[in-house]
Design a protein around this motif. Structure first.
Motif, PDB file in Angstrom:
ATOM      1  N   VAL A 213      18.211  68.158 -12.414  1.00 11.99           N
ATOM      2  CA  VAL A 213      17.607  68.337 -11.093  1.00 11.99           C
ATOM      3  C   VAL A 213      16.089  68.334 -11.200  1.00 11.99           C
ATOM      4  O   VAL A 213      15.398  67.692 -10.413  1.00 11.99           O
ATOM      5  CB  VAL A 213      18.113  69.652 -10.444  1.00 11.99           C
ATOM      6  N   SER A 214      15.553  69.057 -12.179  1.00 13.84           N
ATOM      7  CA  SER A 214      14.095  69.114 -12.306  1.00 13.84           C
ATOM      8  C   SER A 214      13.522  67.769 -12.758  1.00 13.84           C
ATOM      9  O   SER A 214      12.425  67.396 -12.336  1.00 13.84           O
ATOM     10  CB  SER A 214      13.685  70.214 -13.273  1.00 13.84           C
TER      11      SER A 214
ATOM     12  N   GLY B 236      12.680  66.284  -9.185  1.00 11.85           N
ATOM     13  CA  GLY B 236      11.371  66.916  -9.144  1.00 11.85           C
ATOM     14  C   GLY B 236      11.372  68.290  -8.499  1.00 11.85           C
ATOM     15  O   GLY B 236      10.344  68.747  -8.004  1.00 11.85           O
ATOM     16  N   LEU B 237      12.505  68.977  -8.493  1.00 14.49           N
ATOM     17  CA  LEU B 237      12.597  70.305  -7.890  1.00 14.49           C
ATOM     18  C   LEU B 237      12.446  71.377  -8.954  1.00 14.49           C
ATOM     19  O   LEU B 237      12.678  71.140 -10.144  1.00 14.49           O
ATOM     20  CB  LEU B 237      13.954  70.467  -7.194  1.00 14.49           C
ATOM     21  N   ASN B 238      12.083  72.559  -8.535  1.00 18.37           N
ATOM     22  CA  ASN B 238      11.945  73.689  -9.436  1.00 18.37           C
ATOM     23  C   ASN B 238      13.324  74.306  -9.698  1.00 18.37           C
ATOM     24  O   ASN B 238      14.119  74.475  -8.782  1.00 18.37           O
ATOM     25  CB  ASN B 238      10.996  74.723  -8.836  1.00 18.37           C
TER      26      ASN B 238
ATOM     27  N   LYS C  45      33.402  71.206 -12.478  1.00 17.61           N
ATOM     28  CA  LYS C  45      32.439  70.575 -11.580  1.00 17.61           C
ATOM     29  C   LYS C  45      31.574  71.662 -10.946  1.00 17.61           C
ATOM     30  O   LYS C  45      32.106  72.619 -10.375  1.00 17.61           O
ATOM     31  CB  LYS C  45      33.157  69.788 -10.492  1.00 17.61           C
ATOM     32  N   ILE C  46      30.261  71.515 -11.065  1.00 12.82           N
ATOM     33  CA  ILE C  46      29.312  72.478 -10.501  1.00 12.82           C
ATOM     34  C   ILE C  46      28.344  71.718  -9.609  1.00 12.82           C
ATOM     35  O   ILE C  46      27.805  70.680 -10.009  1.00 12.82           O
ATOM     36  CB  ILE C  46      28.554  73.231 -11.610  1.00 12.82           C
ATOM     37  N   VAL C  47      28.107  72.223  -8.398  1.00 12.02           N
ATOM     38  CA  VAL C  47      27.186  71.610  -7.446  1.00 12.02           C
ATOM     39  C   VAL C  47      26.027  72.573  -7.202  1.00 12.02           C
ATOM     40  O   VAL C  47      26.237  73.727  -6.822  1.00 12.02           O
ATOM     41  CB  VAL C  47      27.893  71.270  -6.111  1.00 12.02           C
ATOM     42  N   PHE C  48      24.807  72.087  -7.431  1.00  5.02           N
ATOM     43  CA  PHE C  48      23.593  72.867  -7.179  1.00  5.02           C
ATOM     44  C   PHE C  48      23.022  72.466  -5.836  1.00  5.02           C
ATOM     45  O   PHE C  48      23.030  71.300  -5.463  1.00  5.02           O
ATOM     46  CB  PHE C  48      22.539  72.569  -8.247  1.00  5.02           C
ATOM     47  N   LYS C  49      22.482  73.451  -5.118  1.00  3.28           N
ATOM     48  CA  LYS C  49      21.771  73.195  -3.877  1.00  3.28           C
ATOM     49  C   LYS C  49      20.450  73.933  -3.898  1.00  3.28           C
ATOM     50  O   LYS C  49      20.260  74.893  -4.646  1.00  3.28           O
ATOM     51  CB  LYS C  49      22.580  73.647  -2.666  1.00  3.28           C
ATOM     52  N   LEU C  50      19.550  73.515  -3.044  1.00  3.04           N
ATOM     53  CA  LEU C  50      18.247  74.150  -2.918  1.00  3.04           C
ATOM     54  C   LEU C  50      18.354  75.365  -2.024  1.00  3.04           C
ATOM     55  O   LEU C  50      19.038  75.331  -0.995  1.00  3.04           O
ATOM     56  CB  LEU C  50      17.264  73.132  -2.321  1.00  3.04           C
ATOM     57  N   LYS C  51      17.694  76.460  -2.423  1.00  2.00           N
ATOM     58  CA  LYS C  51      17.714  77.684  -1.609  1.00  2.00           C
ATOM     59  C   LYS C  51      16.944  77.461  -0.312  1.00  2.00           C
ATOM     60  O   LYS C  51      15.914  76.814  -0.301  1.00  2.00           O
ATOM     61  CB  LYS C  51      17.041  78.836  -2.357  1.00  2.00           C
ATOM     62  N   GLU C  52      17.443  78.044   0.743  1.00  4.32           N
ATOM     63  CA  GLU C  52      16.728  78.010   2.021  1.00  4.32           C
ATOM     64  C   GLU C  52      15.762  79.176   2.063  1.00  4.32           C
ATOM     65  O   GLU C  52      16.104  80.287   1.700  1.00  4.32           O
ATOM     66  CB  GLU C  52      17.722  78.097   3.175  1.00  4.32           C
ATOM     67  N   LYS C  53      14.553  78.909   2.497  1.00  3.77           N
ATOM     68  CA  LYS C  53      13.530  79.968   2.506  1.00  3.77           C
ATOM     69  C   LYS C  53      13.391  80.607   3.860  1.00  3.77           C
ATOM     70  O   LYS C  53      13.771  80.149   4.855  1.00  3.77           O
ATOM     71  CB  LYS C  53      12.194  79.404   2.067  1.00  3.77           C
TER      72      LYS C  53
END
Length: 120
Positions: A66-67, A71-73, A112-120
């Motif tokens: 992902v990083s 380009g995400l943290n 299977k693992i799915v990553f998502k971006l945290k909502e701020k």
């Protein structure tokens, strides 16, 4: 209707044919589902099971992808979906006394693992 691209970003990680039964991997996956990336790493490092090391490597790999690719943290990620499915069964024959044979079944699983971006 225009969708926000940042809220829809997700990354999938898949490991197939891991030589482990589904129930052993499932008890680890149930602990990390819905947690943040940092919290997941702490949980997996402290668990005494053999499956936790394999899942830890999978989580590290997914976060690195992902990083690198998006380009995400890594600290902004959380595990939105994690599932374990049964794979094929490897069958071996073991020689026994008096010319008999014994069938050994080794179960495999797919994680299977799915990553998502945290909502701020």
């Amino acid at each position: 209707m225009i969708k926000n691209e940042n809220s829809d970003r997700k990354a999938k990680v898949l490991a197939q044919h891991i030589c482990m039964s589904v129930s052993k991997a499932q008890r680890i996956i149930n602990q990390i589902r819905g947690r943040s990336y940092e919290e997941t790493l702490m949980i997996l490092e402290l668990m005494p099971y053999r499956a936790s090391y394999l899942i830890l490597k999978l989580v590290y790999s997914g976060a690195a992808n992902v990083s690198q690719n998006m380009g995400l943290n890594e600290t902004d990620l959380f595990i939105s979906k994690a599932e374990v499915n049964g794979g094929s069964i490897v069958k071996k024959v073991k020689a026994r006394a008096q010319g008999r044979s014994y069938l050994i079944k080794k179960h495999t699983c797919h994680i299977k693992i799915v990553f998502k971006l945290k909502e701020k």
